[in-house]
Design an enzyme around this catalytic site. Structure first.
Site, mmCIF file in Angstrom:
data_model
loop_
_atom_site.group_PDB
_atom_site.id
_atom_site.type_symbol
_atom_site.label_atom_id
_atom_site.label_comp_id
_atom_site.label_asym_id
_atom_site.label_seq_id
_atom_site.Cartn_x
_atom_site.Cartn_y
_atom_site.Cartn_z
ATOM 1 N N SER A 1 -0.445 -5.306 20.519
ATOM 2 C CA SER A 1 -0.873 -6.689 20.277
ATOM 3 C C SER A 1 -0.015 -7.678 21.077
ATOM 4 O O SER A 1 1.157 -7.433 21.345
ATOM 5 C CB SER A 1 -0.755 -7.028 18.798
ATOM 6 O OG SER A 1 -1.536 -6.155 18.017
HETATM 7 N N1 SAH Z 1 -0.424 -3.952 16.223
HETATM 8 C C1 SAH Z 1 -0.757 -2.786 17.013
HETATM 9 C C2 SAH Z 1 -2.132 -2.996 17.549
HETATM 10 C C3 SAH Z 1 -2.821 -1.795 18.009
HETATM 11 S S1 SAH Z 1 -4.479 -2.100 18.529
HETATM 12 C C4 SAH Z 1 0.256 -2.661 18.128
HETATM 13 O O1 SAH Z 1 0.929 -3.652 18.405
HETATM 14 O O2 SAH Z 1 0.369 -1.603 18.741
HETATM 15 C C5 SAH Z 1 -5.373 -1.806 17.051
HETATM 16 C C6 SAH Z 1 -5.283 -0.433 16.490
HETATM 17 O O3 SAH Z 1 -6.234 -0.352 15.428
HETATM 18 C C7 SAH Z 1 -5.611 0.698 17.451
HETATM 19 O O4 SAH Z 1 -4.530 1.578 17.523
HETATM 20 C C8 SAH Z 1 -6.849 1.356 16.831
HETATM 21 O O5 SAH Z 1 -6.881 2.758 16.990
HETATM 22 C C9 SAH Z 1 -6.703 0.972 15.381
HETATM 23 N N2 SAH Z 1 -7.936 1.043 14.595
HETATM 24 C C10 SAH Z 1 -9.192 0.685 14.944
HETATM 25 N N3 SAH Z 1 -10.060 0.913 13.939
HETATM 26 C C11 SAH Z 1 -9.320 1.429 12.922
HETATM 27 C C12 SAH Z 1 -9.643 1.905 11.611
HETATM 28 N N4 SAH Z 1 -10.883 1.897 11.134
HETATM 29 N N5 SAH Z 1 -8.624 2.389 10.848
HETATM 30 C C13 SAH Z 1 -7.362 2.421 11.298
HETATM 31 N N6 SAH Z 1 -6.996 1.988 12.522
HETATM 32 C C14 SAH Z 1 -7.965 1.512 13.328
#
Ligand code: SAH
Length: 221
Positions: A70
């Site tokens: 993010s």
């Molecule tokens: N705050 C994290 C953001 C990662 S992007 C960081 O800084 O790394 C968002 C994440 O949400 C991804 O890793 C994706 O795989 C996850 N995601 C998407 N749909 C999801 C779901 N239904 N349950 C759990 N995670 C999910």
């Protein structure tokens, strides 16, 4: 990882981190605890070394599996909004990703419960958390659309993935007075939404336009 790599040098140094934090301040982030934690959390260790020189730019960056770490501004903003509630005992996070938001949150609240649907991403996030000696986070590999009812209800819930509507299961896992902050929308248009659980129902507020990866269903090994 050596202590020097952890601490960062050149493009990953404390000075570079401080510059990012002053940009966050310019963009309206006011909570001093949030700014301090972001100044002291080495974002470069959450991403691939080849990208580490860009770790303190205020942008999302790829972390593999089509996902992104993010953007620092949005991590700061969401955390600041949650902390407006005062001290938080337990927070549920949907979308661990590389664990950067998890690490920031874990230094500001009692316990973090973090759910991710892509197993290898979460495994790596766990390793990074232990490298940083973070031990108040519980991770779960599952579909976050359903939240994590066994550990709830929560003071706050935050999602880093955007569903096309507010999953009712998530709102139901809030304590009365608790907040759910999440992006809602599609690939073209999303808004950051804050849902508050009141004694007799829920209130919903639209905050600002954002762009997150989509919330998907099911899990991936
Ligand atoms: N705050 C994290 C953001 C990662 S992007 C960081 O800084 O790394 C968002 C994440 O949400 C991804 O890793 C994706 O795989 C996850 N995601 C998407 N749909 C999801 C779901 N239904 N349950 C759990 N995670 C999910």
């Amino acid at each position: 990882m050596t202590p020097l790599q952890l601490q960062g040098i050149g493009m990953t140094s404390q000075r570079t981190r401080d510059r990012l934090v002053s940009r966050l301040r310019d963009q309206g982030i006011k909570n001093k605890d949030v700014l301090d934690v972001m100044a002291n959390t080495p974002r470069h260790i959450f991403i691939e070394e080849a990208l580490s020189h860009r770790a303190y730019e205020d942008t999302a960056l790829p972390i593999g599996f089509g996902q992104t770490i993010s953007q620092p501004y949005i991590v700061a903003k969401m955390t600041e909004l949650l902390l407006e509630l005062g001290s938080l005992e337990s927070v549920l996070e949907i979308g661990t990703g590389c664990g950067y938001q998890t690490a920031v949150l874990s230094q500001l609240v009692g316990r973090v419960y973090s759910v991710e649907r892509i197993a290898p991403l979460q495994e790596k996030a766990k390793k990074t958390a232990s490298l940083l000696r973070i031990n108040n986070v519980k991770f779960k590999h599952s579909d976050g659309n359903w939240g994590w009812p066994e550990e709830g209800p929560y003071d706050a819930i935050l999602s880093a993935a955007a569903p096309d509507h507010i999953p009712p299961e998530l709102a139901e896992q809030l304590k009365v007075g608790g907040r759910l902050i999440l992006p809602v929308g599609d690939d073209h248009k999303q808004d950051l939404i804050m849902v508050t659980r009141e004694e007799d129902g829920f209130t919903k507020r639209k905050l600002e336009p954002v762009m997150f990866v989509p919330m998907l269903s099911g899990t991936q090994k």
